[in-house]
Design a protein around this motif. Structure first.
Motif, PDB file in Angstrom:
ATOM      1  N   SER A 192     -12.864   9.247 -30.105  1.00  0.00           N
ATOM      2  CA  SER A 192     -11.942   9.890 -31.043  1.00  0.00           C
ATOM      3  C   SER A 192     -11.384  11.180 -30.451  1.00  0.00           C
ATOM      4  O   SER A 192     -10.179  11.451 -30.522  1.00  0.00           O
ATOM      5  CB  SER A 192     -12.646  10.194 -32.368  1.00  0.00           C
ATOM      6  N   MET A 193     -12.251  11.974 -29.845  1.00  0.00           N
ATOM      7  CA  MET A 193     -11.817  13.221 -29.223  1.00  0.00           C
ATOM      8  C   MET A 193     -10.865  12.939 -28.058  1.00  0.00           C
ATOM      9  O   MET A 193      -9.850  13.619 -27.896  1.00  0.00           O
ATOM     10  CB  MET A 193     -13.031  14.006 -28.741  1.00  0.00           C
ATOM     11  N   GLY A 194     -11.168  11.923 -27.271  1.00  0.00           N
ATOM     12  CA  GLY A 194     -10.306  11.559 -26.152  1.00  0.00           C
ATOM     13  C   GLY A 194      -8.932  11.094 -26.599  1.00  0.00           C
ATOM     14  O   GLY A 194      -7.926  11.383 -25.941  1.00  0.00           O
ATOM     15  N   PHE A 246     -17.045  17.145 -35.026  1.00  0.00           N
ATOM     16  CA  PHE A 246     -17.056  15.773 -35.534  1.00  0.00           C
ATOM     17  C   PHE A 246     -17.498  15.828 -36.996  1.00  0.00           C
ATOM     18  O   PHE A 246     -18.607  16.241 -37.290  1.00  0.00           O
ATOM     19  CB  PHE A 246     -18.016  14.910 -34.710  1.00  0.00           C
ATOM     20  N   THR A 247     -16.600  15.432 -37.913  1.00  0.00           N
ATOM     21  CA  THR A 247     -16.889  15.601 -39.332  1.00  0.00           C
ATOM     22  C   THR A 247     -17.203  14.306 -40.076  1.00  0.00           C
ATOM     23  O   THR A 247     -17.984  14.314 -41.005  1.00  0.00           O
ATOM     24  CB  THR A 247     -15.717  16.303 -40.051  1.00  0.00           C
ATOM     25  N   ARG A 248     -16.565  13.201 -39.683  1.00  0.00           N
ATOM     26  CA  ARG A 248     -16.788  11.912 -40.342  1.00  0.00           C
ATOM     27  C   ARG A 248     -16.774  10.815 -39.286  1.00  0.00           C
ATOM     28  O   ARG A 248     -15.956  10.849 -38.369  1.00  0.00           O
ATOM     29  CB  ARG A 248     -15.670  11.598 -41.333  1.00  0.00           C
ATOM     30  N   ARG A 264      -1.574  27.874 -27.961  1.00  0.00           N
ATOM     31  CA  ARG A 264      -2.634  27.240 -28.744  1.00  0.00           C
ATOM     32  C   ARG A 264      -2.022  26.197 -29.646  1.00  0.00           C
ATOM     33  O   ARG A 264      -1.015  26.446 -30.317  1.00  0.00           O
ATOM     34  CB  ARG A 264      -3.405  28.247 -29.584  1.00  0.00           C
ATOM     35  N   VAL A 265      -2.648  25.029 -29.662  1.00  0.00           N
ATOM     36  CA  VAL A 265      -2.201  23.919 -30.503  1.00  0.00           C
ATOM     37  C   VAL A 265      -3.367  23.506 -31.397  1.00  0.00           C
ATOM     38  O   VAL A 265      -4.490  23.312 -30.917  1.00  0.00           O
ATOM     39  CB  VAL A 265      -1.749  22.722 -29.641  1.00  0.00           C
ATOM     40  N   ASP A 266      -3.108  23.404 -32.693  1.00  0.00           N
ATOM     41  CA  ASP A 266      -4.101  22.924 -33.654  1.00  0.00           C
ATOM     42  C   ASP A 266      -3.774  21.474 -33.977  1.00  0.00           C
ATOM     43  O   ASP A 266      -2.648  21.163 -34.378  1.00  0.00           O
ATOM     44  CB  ASP A 266      -4.069  23.761 -34.934  1.00  0.00           C
ATOM     45  N   LEU A 267      -4.759  20.605 -33.783  1.00  0.00           N
ATOM     46  CA  LEU A 267      -4.560  19.171 -33.997  1.00  0.00           C
ATOM     47  C   LEU A 267      -5.215  18.717 -35.295  1.00  0.00           C
ATOM     48  O   LEU A 267      -6.203  19.304 -35.741  1.00  0.00           O
ATOM     49  CB  LEU A 267      -5.158  18.386 -32.830  1.00  0.00           C
ATOM     50  N   THR A 268      -4.669  17.658 -35.872  1.00  0.00           N
ATOM     51  CA  THR A 268      -5.277  16.997 -37.024  1.00  0.00           C
ATOM     52  C   THR A 268      -5.587  15.567 -36.607  1.00  0.00           C
ATOM     53  O   THR A 268      -4.786  14.929 -35.914  1.00  0.00           O
ATOM     54  CB  THR A 268      -4.339  16.994 -38.240  1.00  0.00           C
ATOM     55  N   VAL A 269      -6.749  15.084 -37.002  1.00  0.00           N
ATOM     56  CA  VAL A 269      -7.164  13.734 -36.632  1.00  0.00           C
ATOM     57  C   VAL A 269      -7.727  13.058 -37.878  1.00  0.00           C
ATOM     58  O   VAL A 269      -8.737  13.506 -38.431  1.00  0.00           O
ATOM     59  CB  VAL A 269      -8.210  13.754 -35.494  1.00  0.00           C
ATOM     60  N   SER A 324      -7.388   8.306 -45.110  1.00  0.00           N
ATOM     61  CA  SER A 324      -7.254   9.612 -45.754  1.00  0.00           C
ATOM     62  C   SER A 324      -8.351  10.590 -45.333  1.00  0.00           C
ATOM     63  O   SER A 324      -8.348  11.739 -45.766  1.00  0.00           O
ATOM     64  CB  SER A 324      -7.278   9.447 -47.278  1.00  0.00           C
ATOM     65  N   GLU A 325      -9.265  10.129 -44.488  1.00  0.00           N
ATOM     66  CA  GLU A 325     -10.394  10.959 -44.066  1.00  0.00           C
ATOM     67  C   GLU A 325     -10.083  11.758 -42.805  1.00  0.00           C
ATOM     68  O   GLU A 325      -9.607  11.204 -41.812  1.00  0.00           O
ATOM     69  CB  GLU A 325     -11.619  10.083 -43.785  1.00  0.00           C
ATOM     70  N   LYS A 326     -10.391  13.036 -42.847  1.00  0.00           N
ATOM     71  CA  LYS A 326     -10.288  13.872 -41.656  1.00  0.00           C
ATOM     72  C   LYS A 326     -11.566  13.626 -40.845  1.00  0.00           C
ATOM     73  O   LYS A 326     -12.669  13.924 -41.305  1.00  0.00           O
ATOM     74  CB  LYS A 326     -10.184  15.344 -42.071  1.00  0.00           C
ATOM     75  N   VAL A 327     -11.413  13.059 -39.650  1.00  0.00           N
ATOM     76  CA  VAL A 327     -12.594  12.677 -38.873  1.00  0.00           C
ATOM     77  C   VAL A 327     -12.978  13.710 -37.815  1.00  0.00           C
ATOM     78  O   VAL A 327     -14.104  13.719 -37.338  1.00  0.00           O
ATOM     79  CB  VAL A 327     -12.431  11.279 -38.228  1.00  0.00           C
TER      80      VAL A 327
END
Length: 135
Positions: A55-57, A80-82, A111-116, A120-123
């Motif tokens: 997921s991070m990759g 790692f949240t979910r 700086r870049v802030d990413l959403t993953v 509907s779950e933020k993982v």
């Protein structure tokens, strides 16, 4: 040129069980929670989950594709949240990565802030990167 507030377009990555098996072979992480429903259940999980580093990759892949040639990632971190549950279907599941340019640092880096998300779950949370561009 990029600037604060600029957005990364959402980039979806499809994950199937076959992708998990390929990632396990490449990474050497053959933990059965990433391919066996029964083993995942024994570990207290609701089903097979994707590797966290996968997921991070994928988030890093979306970032570097967007940043383009001449950009170097000098920092990258996340929480790692979910877990990403990957069903045993041909369709699998999508992980969607987006983001926003948070701003420039004094040294000229970005700086870049990413959403993953998966559905509907933020993982992943606090997924942040710092880029340096060739001058």
């Amino acid at each position: 040129m990029i600037g604060p507030g600029d957005r990364l377009p959402a980039r979806a990555f499809r994950l199937t069980r076959a992708e998990l098996v390929r990632y396990a072979a490449a990474s050497g992480d053959h933990n059965p929670i990433h391919w066996s429903d029964s083993q995942a259940g024994r570990a207290g999980l609701p089903g097979v989950i994707a590797h966290g580093m996968l997921s991070m990759g994928l988030a890093a892949t979306a970032l570097t594709e967007w940043a383009g040639e001449g950009a170097t990632v000098v920092e990258f971190g996340t929480r790692f949240t979910r877990p990403v549950l990957v069903p045993d279907t041909a369709d699998g599941v999508d992980i969607v990565v987006g983001g926003t340019v948070a701003g420039f640092r004094e040294d000229g880096s970005v700086r870049v802030d990413l959403t993953v998300h998966c559905g509907s779950e933020k993982v992943l949370a606090r997924t942040r990167a710092v880029l340096v561009y060739d001058r």
